[in-house]
Scaffold this active site. Structure first.
Site, mmCIF file in Angstrom:
data_model
loop_
_atom_site.group_PDB
_atom_site.id
_atom_site.type_symbol
_atom_site.label_atom_id
_atom_site.label_comp_id
_atom_site.label_asym_id
_atom_site.label_seq_id
_atom_site.Cartn_x
_atom_site.Cartn_y
_atom_site.Cartn_z
ATOM 1 N N SER A 1 0.701 -1.105 -0.363
ATOM 2 C CA SER A 1 -0.090 0.083 0.291
ATOM 3 C C SER A 1 1.299 1.114 0.034
ATOM 4 O O SER A 1 1.972 0.985 0.085
ATOM 5 C CB SER A 1 -1.189 -0.014 1.134
ATOM 6 O OG SER A 1 -0.334 0.329 1.917
ATOM 7 N N LYS A 2 0.229 2.089 -0.502
ATOM 8 C CA LYS A 2 1.117 3.954 -0.016
ATOM 9 C C LYS A 2 1.913 3.909 1.108
ATOM 10 O O LYS A 2 2.911 4.706 0.833
ATOM 11 C CB LYS A 2 0.372 4.758 -0.846
ATOM 12 C CG LYS A 2 -0.908 4.619 -2.049
ATOM 13 C CD LYS A 2 -2.596 4.195 -0.427
ATOM 14 C CE LYS A 2 -2.834 2.664 -0.621
ATOM 15 N NZ LYS A 2 -2.887 1.740 -0.288
ATOM 16 N N ARG A 3 1.155 3.148 1.679
ATOM 17 C CA ARG A 3 2.566 3.682 3.438
ATOM 18 C C ARG A 3 3.785 2.806 3.235
ATOM 19 O O ARG A 3 4.532 3.221 3.959
ATOM 20 C CB ARG A 3 1.812 3.355 4.133
ATOM 21 C CG ARG A 3 1.193 2.364 5.191
ATOM 22 C CD ARG A 3 0.444 1.874 6.253
ATOM 23 N NE ARG A 3 0.307 0.284 6.146
ATOM 24 C CZ ARG A 3 0.966 -1.104 6.700
ATOM 25 N NH1 ARG A 3 2.004 -0.738 6.875
ATOM 26 N NH2 ARG A 3 0.741 -2.212 5.928
#
Length: 488
Positions: free
Chosen positions: A244-246
């Site tokens: 995911s983006k994190r």
RNA sequence: GGCCCUAUCGUCUAGUGGACUAGGACGCCGCCCUCUCACGGCGGUAACCGGGGUUCGAAUCCCCGUAGGGCUACCA
């Protein structure tokens, strides 16, 4: 029968490296078998699909060189196909209308879970009487369509990578195939499209393995022949969780912007979950294509490792065609304001030469630009560590002064002549050449590391070298106490 | 919770019952090369999840645990 495969992303975000690898494996398989690679956009989720995601995905695929032979087909433009298929199932009693609302379903699901039961649909609409149906319709309910799943027997997924995987039909819901807004759901549309498009091999991420028995049930209900399935392992973030983006850069576009080369990403991704015959890790695309096989795809999820990608990128940066690398580096140089945009043709050879000098010691195009700055701008400051090490010596002003004078006399200002000048001077002064070289590098580049000094000198040219030497001498006199032998 | 998949160095992987003293690559460490930094070369560090079987023999086959992941949506 000729191979037909498809990559079918949903346009709900940019192409991330997991999707890119799925696309790559499909593409490789098609190319390996002289088959057809089809791009299909699974945009049946009206709320989450976006035009920007769609464009971004296409841009990434093109940039990676994963060209498609057919498409892009949009599912949202093929609704009639799904509608007809659903109608057929309804008529044959293989599917039925369900009037339960999302709220009711959520509530029942919550209750079931509270009791520790499997949260499955209770099939209450499956055997509705005509009276009940008209009553529900009178309430203004917009029905969904559910598949009537057999409650006995097993559905076996025959997977090239994982073998036979059996699912008990009793564990499969009467899942929704058409939503109340009359859009098909993924598990329905994908089957119809795979059939209509003559897909022979469904190669997709492992997260779909559990969906496959549902799709097989749809294939069977519609009387379609099954394609071959191959579920490739997932790519996980470094903490083993789903990407995911994190987790930092995960989209292909981010890697492009960070200065990665498409061929490096392709090579890296190909080796993530698949391995070639030899022990060589740098594998030319033609070799990957000729050797690629689904059977050699590994079963376990992989964690992507940017370090290895970066190493590979450095390799391709060094080995790649210089003109091509220069063209690719140009936007990075322009973004930093180092060269004009557009670049005048007459300046190209210089930029090219700078890229050549610099690319051996960096790993990304962004780093090429960082490492090249002083070839395009004045040196305004000197690296702190270098100042202490090379400028702080009392004899350095005199040394630079002598070097400058010798260089000034040079007619031809080349790598060879400047180097000879320095070697000779060092010999005369009976000092190691490094004592001349290091302060000079700092003076002309502001840095302690970089290309060979004489390469820098030739590129900069006599005039700029002399100026920078003079500036450095002045800077030292001003900033370093006791720098000048005669001042105290 | 139910169902499904997976399990070799930190990471990507080779390995399909004896060729395993478990190979390669990235990373890391050291040495060499050298005007610096890189490149390159050489060397080193480091793994078969645990327990039971099967077998003359198991990283490889089976079972049970454990761990990670996926599905269980009117997302895909």
């Amino acid at each position: 029968m000729s191979v037909r495969v498809r990559f079918a992303p949903s346009p709900t975000g940019s192409l991330h490296i997991g999707g890119a690898r799925t696309a790559l494996f499909n593409w490789l398989f098609a190319r390996r078998h002289q088959g057809t690679f089809i791009l299909r956009i699974d945009d049946t989720d009206l709320d989450r699909s976006s035009e920007e995601s769609y464009r971004s995905i296409l841009r990434s695929l093109e940039w990676l060189g994963l060209n498609w032979d057919e498409g892009p087909y949009l599912e949202s433009e093929r609704l009639e196909l799904y509608r007809r298929a659903a109608e057929k199932l309804l008529v044959e009693d293989k599917a039925y209308l369900c009037y339960c609302t999302p709220e009711e379903l959520a509530e029942r699901r919550r209750e079931a879970q509270a009791k520790g039961l499997a949260p499955m649909y209770d099939r209450r609409c499956r055997y509705l009487t005509p009276d009940e149906r008209s009553r529900l319709e009178a309430e203004g309910r917009r029905p969904t369509i559910r598949l009537a799943v057999p409650d006995t027997g097993t559905t076996v997924v025959s997977d090239v990578i994982r073998g036979e995987v059996a699912f008990d039909n009793a564990t499969i819901d009467d899942f929704i195939i058409v939503k109340s807004n009359s859009m098909p759901t993924y598990n329905f549309a994908t089957v119809i499209d795979d059939h209509e498009m003559g897909i022979t091999h469904v190669i997709r991420a492992e997260e779909h393995l559990s969906n496959t028995p549902k799709q097989i049930l749809v294939f069977q209900a519609l009387g379609y022949e099954l394609p071959v399935f191959a579920h490739v392992p997932m790519i996980l973030a470094p903490d083993r969780s789903k990407l995911s983006k994190r987790h930092g850069a995960t989209s292909v576009e981010e890697y492009r912007e960070a200065g990665y080369l498409p061929e490096a990403i392709i090579n890296y991704l190909a080796l993530l979950g698949w391995s070639p015959e030899g022990e060589e890790e740098i594998v030319p695309l033609e070799t990957i294509i000729s050797q690629f096989s689904l059977e050699k795809v590994s079963k376990n999820a992989a964690i992507y490792d940017t370090k290895k990608l970066t190493w590979m990128n450095g390799h391709y940066l060094r080995e790649g065609d210089l003109d091509r690398i220069t063209r690719m580096a140009l936007p990075f140089l322009q973004a930093r304001g180092l060269v004009a945009d557009p670049l005048p043709d007459k300046n190209y050879p210089y930029v090219r030469a700078v890229v050549e000098a610099v690319r051996d010691r960096v790993k990304t195009l962004a780093e090429v630009a960082d490492a090249a700055s002083y070839f395009f701008t004045e040196v305004t400051e000197y690296e702190e560590k270098g100042v202490r090490k090379f400028f702080a010596r009392p004899e350095v002003v005199d040394l630079l002064q002598q070097a400058k004078e010798r260089l000034q006399e040079l007619e031809a200002f080349t790598m060879e002549t400047t180097e000879k000048t320095y070697r000779d001077l060092a010999a005369e002064l009976d000092i190691p050449a490094g004592q001349l070289i290091h302060p000079t590098r700092l003076a002309v580049s502001g840095r302690t590391m970089g290309p060979g000094l004489f390469e820098i000198l030739e590129l900069l040219g006599k005039e700029r070298v002399i100026t920078r030497l003079e500036q450095a001498i002045a800077w030292i006199r001003e900033n370093i106490k006791g720098a000048d032998g005669e001042s105290n």
